[in-house]
Write an enzyme that holds these catalytic residues in place. Structure first.
Site, PDB file in Angstrom:
ATOM      1  N   LYS A  99       0.850  -1.203   0.000  1.00  0.00           N
ATOM      2  CA  LYS A  99       0.000   0.000   0.000  1.00  0.00           C
ATOM      3  C   LYS A  99       0.889   1.258   0.000  1.00  0.00           C
ATOM      4  CE  LYS A  99      -0.227  -0.050   5.008  1.00  0.00           C
ATOM      5  NZ  LYS A  99      -0.911  -0.554   6.198  1.00  0.00           N
TER       6      LYS A  99
ATOM      7  N   TYR B 101      15.680  32.005   2.126  1.00  0.00           N
ATOM      8  CA  TYR B 101      14.592  32.856   2.609  1.00  0.00           C
ATOM      9  C   TYR B 101      14.814  33.234   4.061  1.00  0.00           C
ATOM     10  CZ  TYR B 101      11.631  31.516  -1.401  1.00  0.00           C
ATOM     11  OH  TYR B 101      11.110  31.319  -2.632  1.00  0.00           O
TER      12      TYR B 101
HETATM   13  C1  LIG Z   1      -0.148  -1.536   6.800  1.00  0.00           C
HETATM   14  C2  LIG Z   1      -0.774  -2.780   7.242  1.00  0.00           C
HETATM   15  C3  LIG Z   1      -0.005  -3.925   7.456  1.00  0.00           C
HETATM   16  C4  LIG Z   1       1.517  -3.938   7.334  1.00  0.00           C
HETATM   17  O1  LIG Z   1       2.111  -3.214   8.373  1.00  0.00           O
HETATM   18  P1  LIG Z   1       3.712  -3.166   8.553  1.00  0.00           P
HETATM   19  O2  LIG Z   1       3.881  -2.556   9.875  1.00  0.00           O
HETATM   20  O3  LIG Z   1       4.236  -2.294   7.479  1.00  0.00           O
HETATM   21  O4  LIG Z   1       4.207  -4.559   8.439  1.00  0.00           O
HETATM   22  C5  LIG Z   1      -0.662  -5.086   7.803  1.00  0.00           C
HETATM   23  N1  LIG Z   1      -2.016  -5.107   7.929  1.00  0.00           N
HETATM   24  C6  LIG Z   1      -2.781  -4.028   7.733  1.00  0.00           C
HETATM   25  C7  LIG Z   1      -4.272  -4.134   7.883  1.00  0.00           C
HETATM   26  C8  LIG Z   1      -2.193  -2.832   7.390  1.00  0.00           C
HETATM   27  O5  LIG Z   1      -2.964  -1.747   7.200  1.00  0.00           O
END
Ligand SMILES: *Cc1c(COP(=O)(O)O)cnc(C)c1O
Length: 396
Positions: A49, A288
């Site tokens: 993701k 700046y």
């Molecule tokens: C993001 C996520 C993961 C993975 O998490 P990590 O800490 O990056 O391993 C697993 N399950 C769900 C539902 C997530 O949203």
């Protein structure tokens, strides 16, 4: 006749202001490490993701396929579409977050799996599956204490009833949940309660004659800190990219290892080039405003990467980059499109010299961790802020 098209003989290709390299060997070594944590029959789902934590969704999909990973989890239907265009059926794709009801027929017809945590989505999935004549492959997410998404306990009798009535249209791929902060031991009472609640709900499903094909609950931190959460599949994100969920998880893990050697390797190397160099006289301000006063005569280099390109403004006067294998401090505020660094201690820096923003150069390394500790942000956030349009490539 003037043909404007003929003035452009081919698609013009010009250089971006920075680029990202992803190391295949680092990825393969992280995958091998994660597999050492798992019993041989536990499936590994790579969590891609957030544009694969900023690394680039298509490139990471390719690396997963090469490494033999055949299960990929994403947040949205749109991310699922991008992965699907690369995998063409070679991997199971799981949507953990948003899919609109209108997109369910597409997902079902392509065997794309998705979390279901609302009656509305369950009913829409049943309807879509029925009209397609093809079952929906669903992962039923239950509420165990995170209070984000997931069916509440009091909704379950009605859900079980729906599941039973529509078995031909549904494949109950799993019962799943997510822990609320498995990376901090201070949260362990809450995690323990979540696990207990999950196990009770799983028993309830089995008791009702609806045994899910598998159980999954663990992210990276849970897989490390709570082995009993690994079950039949783990959803691993951050570790595959070579980062620990946080410092505490790293320390806890390494303490238990005889040689205390960090098994994770970062894949990402983000680099740019010096855009121009100039001298600044003692007593002048740089950039700046007045946040940076030259205390002596200085030489500065301008790098064409600013906050619009993922270099946080909070790293103004704090961050560091690597030039000639040496750290160079950010001076003045980070601008939208560029930043300035102090190269007074370096000799012969020239326009075009490589600048490393994250990753290794010579003997030195800028880790996102130190970069983000400086700016009080998590690795996760810094990485996912890297814009999707920076060109990526895979290197060995
Ligand atoms: C993001 C996520 C993961 C993975 O998490 P990590 O800490 O990056 O391993 C697993 N399950 C769900 C539902 C997530 O949203």
């Amino acid at each position: 006749m003037l043909n404007t098209m003929s003035m452009i003989p081919h698609t013009p290709s010009v250089r971006h202001t920075s680029s990202i390299e992803l190391s295949r060997t680092a990825f393969q070594s992280n995958v091998a490490f994660v597999r050492t944590l798992l019993e041989p029959d536990v499936q590994l789902s790579a969590v891609l993701k957030g544009n694969a934590y900023g690394h680039g969704l298509e490139h990471m999909t390719q690396l997963c396929l090469e490494a033999g990973i055949t299960h990929i989890s994403v947040f949205s239907a749109h991310e699922a579409l991008r992965v699907w265009q690369k995998t063409k059926g070679e991997a199971t794709i799981l949507i953990m977050g948003l899919i609109e009801n209108e997109d369910l027929p597409w997902a079902i017809s392509q065997d794309i799996e998705f979390f279901v945590f609302e009656t509305d989505r369950l009913q829409a999935a049943i309807a879509a599956a029925r009209s397609l004549g093809k079952p929906a492959r669903i992962h039923l997410e239950v509420e165990t204490g995170m209070n984000r998404t997931g069916f509440d306990r009091d909704e379950l009798p009605a859900i079980l009833e729906l599941l039973k009535q529509h078995t031909p249209h549904l494949r109950l791929m799993s019962l799943c949940t997510h822990f609320a902060g498995a990376e901090e031991m201070a949260n362990s009472p809450r995690i323990g309660q979540q696990l207990e609640q999950y196990n009770a709900l799983y028993e309830e499903f089995c008791g009702a004659g609806l045994r899910p094909a598998m159980r999954h609950t663990a992210c990276s931190a849970a897989s490390l800190n709570y082995p009993e959460t690994r079950m039949e599949l783990v959803r691993i994100g951050i570790m595959l990219y070579g980062f620990w969920p946080n410092l505490e998880t790293r320390t806890l893990f390494l303490e238990k290892q005889p040689q205390q050697q960090d098994p994770l390797r970062r894949l990402i190397r983000w680099r740019s080039k010096v855009m121009s160099v100039k001298a600044v006289q003692e007593g002048e301000y740089i950039g700046y405003g007045t946040s940076c006063l030259a205390q002596t005569d200085m030489r500065i280099a301008t790098v064409p990467v600013g906050y619009a390109y993922g270099f946080a403004r909070s790293l103004s006067n704090v961050g560091r980059v690597l030039i000639q294998g040496q750290p160079a401090a950010v001076v003045g505020v980070v601008n939208m499109n560029l930043l300035m660094v102090d190269i007074s201690a370096l000799s012969g820096v020239q326009k075009g010299d490589e600048v490393v923003l994250i990753g290794r150069q010579g003997e030195e390394e800028i880790s996102v961790a130190s970069f983000s500790e400086m700016s009080h942000q998590l690795n996760y956030e810094m990485l996912t802020r890297l814009p999707g349009d920076i060109p990526r490539s895979i290197v060995d």
